[in-house]
Design an enzyme around this catalytic site. Structure first.
Site, short mmCIF file in Angstrom:
data_model
loop_
_atom_site.label_atom_id
_atom_site.label_comp_id
_atom_site.label_asym_id
_atom_site.label_seq_id
_atom_site.Cartn_x
_atom_site.Cartn_y
_atom_site.Cartn_z
N GLY A 8 0.83 -1.21 0.00
CA GLY A 8 0.00 0.00 0.00
C GLY A 8 0.85 1.25 0.00
O GLY A 8 0.45 2.31 0.50
N ILE A 13 -1.45 6.01 4.45
CA ILE A 13 -0.62 5.52 5.55
C ILE A 13 0.64 4.81 5.03
O ILE A 13 1.74 5.02 5.53
CB ILE A 13 -1.46 4.57 6.46
CG1 ILE A 13 -2.55 5.40 7.17
CG2 ILE A 13 -0.59 3.83 7.45
CD1 ILE A 13 -3.60 4.57 7.90
N ASP A 41 -0.97 -6.95 -7.70
CA ASP A 41 -2.34 -6.88 -7.20
C ASP A 41 -2.52 -7.92 -6.08
O ASP A 41 -2.51 -9.12 -6.33
CB ASP A 41 -3.29 -7.19 -8.37
CG ASP A 41 -4.75 -7.11 -7.94
OD1 ASP A 41 -5.02 -6.91 -6.73
OD2 ASP A 41 -5.61 -7.25 -8.82
N GLY A 71 -5.04 -1.79 1.78
CA GLY A 71 -6.38 -2.13 2.21
C GLY A 71 -7.42 -1.31 1.48
O GLY A 71 -7.10 -0.30 0.86
N TYR A 153 -15.67 -5.08 6.09
CA TYR A 153 -14.49 -4.31 6.52
C TYR A 153 -14.12 -4.64 7.97
O TYR A 153 -12.99 -5.05 8.25
CB TYR A 153 -14.73 -2.80 6.37
CG TYR A 153 -13.51 -2.00 6.74
CD1 TYR A 153 -12.45 -1.86 5.84
CD2 TYR A 153 -13.38 -1.41 8.00
CE1 TYR A 153 -11.31 -1.15 6.18
CE2 TYR A 153 -12.24 -0.70 8.34
CZ TYR A 153 -11.20 -0.57 7.43
OH TYR A 153 -10.07 0.13 7.78
N LYS A 157 -10.79 -6.90 9.36
CA LYS A 157 -9.78 -6.37 10.28
C LYS A 157 -9.75 -7.17 11.59
O LYS A 157 -8.70 -7.34 12.19
CB LYS A 157 -10.04 -4.89 10.54
CG LYS A 157 -9.82 -4.00 9.31
CD LYS A 157 -8.37 -4.01 8.85
CE LYS A 157 -8.11 -3.02 7.74
NZ LYS A 157 -6.70 -2.94 7.33
#
Ligand code: NAI
Length: 255
Positions: A8, A13, A41, A71, A153, A157
């Protein structure tokens, strides 16, 4: 010099983590769909295998750190994609890179969870067990059947947090530390998209941390940088909430 892979890395972040780790002297291998040292990917097993292969090649087979930031939020194109990227995009990559990490110097993994995982604590959704059982097709199918990205979501997590803490116990003797950072609302493109979303925008905008503001990506990167450093040499299997007090607000009497 420490070689650390960061997923990411192109945004939010992850980008802040790359900047902070480079400033701390790490050689960083960014992984993202685009604009990264490793373009891959993480939503599919093939993409994860491709990412791991490229990272191992660039790191000459020996990796000192891994930070999993990639994410998707509640505005993702589908709930199944949330499950695949947020849970399997981290857990499978960790597994593929474990042998290279085991050869590293004071190796450490930090995974970005979320304060949203706490929403699943009281009454965990059955989709969590499918993820923890490593059944990606079944978890994806259930996620799309539910059609509620906020459940996909928070469940992704929660499952990710449980998986990493179990891994900390199972693989502690290899010397590879693993910890999580659980952010609250952080000003990134992901969060901005949630704020603008007609389904979730109002709730997201009204969910203000006790500290009275949202966080900045660099504030998450500071915690990650600590966890990836020698100063955190005895920190293992932990969750650091960097959320302006959101977790304390939601469950002050439980932890
Ligand atoms: P962001 O959207 O700014 O960055 C996410 C990055 O992940 C992007 O560069 C994107 O290209 C990459 N990514 C997405 N799908 C991918 C795929 N299939 N393969 C490879 N890379 C992919 O989002 P942000 O906010 O920086 O999020 C980073 C992490 O922090 C995520 O795991 C998110 O769930 C978590 N988080 C964010 C919060 C926030 O308020 N921003 C709160 C709690 C957790």
């Amino acid at each position: 010099m420490s070689v650390t892979a960061v997923t990411g890395s192109a945004s939010g972040i992850g980008a802040a983590v790359c900047e902070k780790l480079r400033a701390a002297g790490h050689t960083v291998i960014g992984i993202d769909r685009h604009q990264a040292e490793v373009n891959a990917d993480l939503s599919s097993p093939e993409g994860r295998a491709n990412a791991a292969e490229q990272v191992i090649k660039l790191a000459n087979g020996k990796l000192d750190g891994l930070v999993c930031c990639a994410g998707l939020g509640v505005t993702a194109p589908s709930s199944s994609l949330v499950v695949s990227v947020n849970y399997f995009g981290s857990t499978e990559l960790i597994e593929l890179l474990q042998p290279a990490l085991a050869k590293g110097e004071q190796p450490a993994i930090t995974v970005i969870g979320s304060v949203a995982a706490s929403q699943q604590v009281a009454d965990p959704h059955p989709i969590i067990e499918l993820m923890l059982n490593n059944d990606e097709p079944a978890a994806r199918a259930l996620a799309d059947e539910l059609g509620q990205p906020q459940i996909a979501y928070s469940a992704s997590k929660y499952a990710l947090t449980v998986h990493c803490r179990r891994l900390a116990v199972k693989t502690g003797s290899t010397g590879v530390r693993i910890n999580l950072v659980a952010p609250g609302a952080i000003e990134t493109p992901l969060h901005e998209a949630s704020k603008q979303d007609p389904r979730f925008g109002e709730a997201v905008r009204n969910f203000v941390a006790p500290i009275g503001r949202n966080g900045q990506p660099s504030e998450i990167a500071d915690a990650v940088s600590f966890l990836q450093s020698a100063q955190a040499s005895f920190v293992h299997g932990s969750i650091i909430y960097v959320d302006g007090g959101m977790d304390a607000m939601m469950r002050s009497g439980k932890f």
